[in-house]
Scaffold this active site. Structure first.
Site, PDB file in Angstrom:
ATOM      1  N   SER A  52      18.625  28.665  21.605  1.00  0.00           N
ATOM      2  CA  SER A  52      19.359  29.911  21.734  1.00  0.00           C
ATOM      3  C   SER A  52      20.769  29.832  21.180  1.00  0.00           C
ATOM      4  O   SER A  52      21.425  30.849  20.967  1.00  0.00           O
ATOM      5  CB  SER A  52      19.411  30.324  23.210  1.00  0.00           C
ATOM      6  OG  SER A  52      20.076  29.345  23.992  1.00  0.00           O
ATOM      7  N   LYS A  70      29.622  29.229  22.368  1.00  0.00           N
ATOM      8  CA  LYS A  70      28.457  30.079  22.621  1.00  0.00           C
ATOM      9  C   LYS A  70      28.821  31.150  23.639  1.00  0.00           C
ATOM     10  O   LYS A  70      29.490  30.859  24.642  1.00  0.00           O
ATOM     11  CB  LYS A  70      27.304  29.212  23.120  1.00  0.00           C
ATOM     12  CG  LYS A  70      25.975  29.946  23.318  1.00  0.00           C
ATOM     13  CD  LYS A  70      24.894  28.954  23.745  1.00  0.00           C
ATOM     14  CE  LYS A  70      23.543  29.620  23.955  1.00  0.00           C
ATOM     15  NZ  LYS A  70      22.495  28.637  24.330  1.00  0.00           N
ATOM     16  N   SER A  91      17.873  24.147  23.401  1.00  0.00           N
ATOM     17  CA  SER A  91      18.754  25.030  22.635  1.00  0.00           C
ATOM     18  C   SER A  91      19.950  24.327  22.024  1.00  0.00           C
ATOM     19  O   SER A  91      20.612  24.893  21.160  1.00  0.00           O
ATOM     20  CB  SER A  91      19.239  26.176  23.530  1.00  0.00           C
ATOM     21  OG  SER A  91      18.155  26.959  23.973  1.00  0.00           O
TER      22      SER A  91
END
Length: 599
Positions: A151, A77, A175
């Site tokens: 996210s 990420k 997330s």
């Protein structure tokens, strides 16, 4: 040929059979180029750099599978540092070039894993939907009209689409779990502090967690073990203090009627109810609990002073670059400007009050079984109503880090519109390993495949078992099957259903006369050939197994039963003399079929 989903077991088997990291990386490069979702990556690792990393691994560790993650491709990420690739947190103006890997990335690379790129996210990890990025919105791998969840949007999609074996995300409000539910994956959300956040752009520093998306619980736990460990450079890092859960008599807390909320999505509610039934079939005791104090604690994360932590993370950058923020992200973070120190203390006091209330609920249950999300939305709908719809997605996830919980999200099947749903197992801090066996069993019982491959069979080599031989497996063929009169003798002492399968083909089945309730007799006859007989494999605590075996009446006993996959397990067998006057029912294939045949 590689499978669609690059789970650990498949890649390790491929390497053992002669494939090389170069072969796998070439496959990843080809799949990445063929992907129809242009929003997955913010910065892909260049093709030649991937090839160089594979060659370097082979030069330094030439023996296949000689490192825990030898040649395993993973994605990161883009709020987690990976040296050689920029970190942007989904905001190009914020970008910087890290000189070193985040601690978790360094540990994974040292174990042989290869970074294939930095993935898209809701900007500054602010959101649960995946649409708040200037790079576009990654989509559900099952329907491009729908959100992928955020996210950690791009990270989940890389695994679900078969581009990586696992991916790192982060989880503040959910997330690392919501995108798992929307893409038929496992999401490992560790106890806060178990995985260090050194080299991670913070959202809410005091509760942020690095998370893992994987195809199976076993994969996720194995990867977590590599990445975890105390790091003095992270002020919130913690030494692991493993907490066990009961092996027998496991109590699973489920939502009662008053706190059930699916925002009209009856299909997802049905998946939740099915997961509860699977948990029951696995031997758990189902107990309703009051979710209200957990829900009120969850509300503090965005409606209370904790939003000020998001401002603290980017305050200087916001002061000079407000126009570079996604409008929704900016509105959320700027909402903290009116918060005061008094608000912060009052929020902390309220959280502790709610913690006391949740402690009363924890007295009822060892684990909470919750929907990962109550529903999902189309990208267009989310963009039209970004705050309200996003808030609904976190109804059951937002409390976990504030209340210092470990959680594992697992697939729960598919709804009427063909989209996946998920459930979470949540428990106290440092129950991370203790949660895994039941989470794995629940995932396997759902039979929903892995990622985009709905028909994939979870490999036996990734199965999570209770540590230290805490459970003993036994094959049952008759009155102890699920739903049968004696099944309570397995579920009562905490037995769990492992799998339904068949015996090898050289077994015969008979109806034993004068038994109450009616029972079959299973006899092995070497040289006999048939399709095999339906059985269930259950796992019992060792002490309960001993008591169970002592009560088995003659002419039945326990011996080794060979299954259709060639493995063997303890199971019910019948003494040969007892079948001389018994009626054979082998041709029916099992006890259930016999009971339904009317014979």
């Amino acid at each position: 040929m590689l499978p669609t989903i690059l789970d650990l077991s498949s890649l390790r088997a491929a390497y053992a059979a002669g494939m090389t990291p170069i072969d796998i990386i070439e496959a990843v490069i080809a799949r990445r180029a063929a992907s129809k979702d242009p929003a997955i990556f913010i910065t892909p690792t260049p093709d030649d750099d991937l090839r160089a990393a594979a060659r370097a691994l082979m030069a330094n560790a030439p023996e296949p599978n000689s490192l825990p993650l030898w040649g395993i491709p993973f994605a990161v990420k883009d709020n987690i540092d990976a040296a050689g690739l920029p970190t942007t947190a989904g905001c190009p103006a914020y970008a910087y070039s890290p000189q070193r890997d985040a601690t978790v990335v360094a540990r994974l690379k040292a174990a042989g894993a290869i970074v294939i790129g930095k993935t898209n996210l809701d900007q500054f990890a602010t959101g649960l939907n995946g649409t708040r990025s200037p790079h576009g919105a990654p989509r559900s791998v099952f329907d491009a009209d729908y959100i992928s969840g955020g996210s950690s949007s791009g990270s989940a999609v890389t695994v679900a689409a078969g581009l990586a074996t696992f991916a790192l995300g982060t989880d503040t409000a959910g997330s690392g779990r919501v995108p798992a539910a929307f893409n038929n994956l496992v999401g490992i959300k560790p106890t806060p502090g178990l995985l260090p956040n050194t080299g991670v752009v913070p959202a809410c520093r005091s509760v942020d967690c690095v998370t893992i998306f994987a195809a199976t619980v076993g994969d996720g736990i194995a990867i977590r073990h590599v990445a975890e460990g105390f790091d003095a450079a992270d002020a919130f890092s913690r030494e692991a203090k493993p907490v066990s859960l009961p092996v027998s008599g496991l109590r699973i807390g489920v939502l009662d009627g008053a706190e059930r909320e699916f925002f009209g999505d009856a299909s997802v509610e049905r998946l939740y109810d099915q997961a509860i039934e699977r948990a029951k079939a696995l031997g758990a005791t189902i107990v309703p609990f009051d979710y209200a104090p957990f829900r009120e604690a969850a509300a503090l994360l965005y409606d209370g002073p904790w939003v000020a932590e998001r401002l603290a993370a980017v305050e200087g950058f916001l002061a000079t670059n407000a126009h570079d923020f996604d409008p929704t992200v900016r509105a959320i973070i700027e909402g903290a400007k009116g918060k005061t120190a008094v608000d912060a203390f009052n929020g902390r006091y309220r959280l502790e009050e709610l913690r006391r209330k949740t402690e009363l609920e924890w007295k009822k249950a060892d684990i909470l079984l919750l929907p990962t999300t109550p529903t999902t939305y189309k990208v267009a709908d989310m963009l039209a109503n970004p705050i309200v719809l996003n808030g609904r997605l976190g109804r059951y996830t937002n409390f976990a880090n504030l209340l210092d919980c470990a959680a594992i999200a697992v697939p729960a099947g598919f709804s009427d519109n063909g989209l996946p749903g998920g459930v979470m197992l949540v428990s106290h801090a440092f129950t991370d390993d203790a949660l895994a066996p039941f989470a794995d069993a629940l995932h396997r019982a759902a039979a929903s495949g892995m990622g985009i491959d709905r028909n994939a069979v979870l490999p036996e080599t990734s199965r999570v078992v209770v540590p230290d031989g805490g459970l003993i497996e036994i094959a049952v063929v008759g009155a102890h099957l699920s739903g049968m009169p004696l099944n309570h003798e397995l579920t009562g002492p905490g037995g769990r259903l492992v799998k339904a399968c068949r015996t090898a083909g050289d077994y015969r089945l008979y109806v034993l006369p004068n038994t109450t309730p009616p029972k079959p007799g299973l006899v092995r006859e070497p040289g006999y050939k048939a399709q095999g007989l339906e059985v269930e494999v259950w796992a019992l605590p060792a002490d309960a197994f001993g008591r169970f075996v002592q009560k088995i009446p003659s002419p039945l006993g326990i011996g080794k039963v060979v299954l259709d996959d060639g493995s063997s397990v303890s199971g019910f067998l019948c003494e040969a003399h007892a079948i001389s006057e018994a009626r054979e029912i082998t041709d029916l294939g099992g006890w259930r079929a016999y009971l339904g045949s009317g014979r």
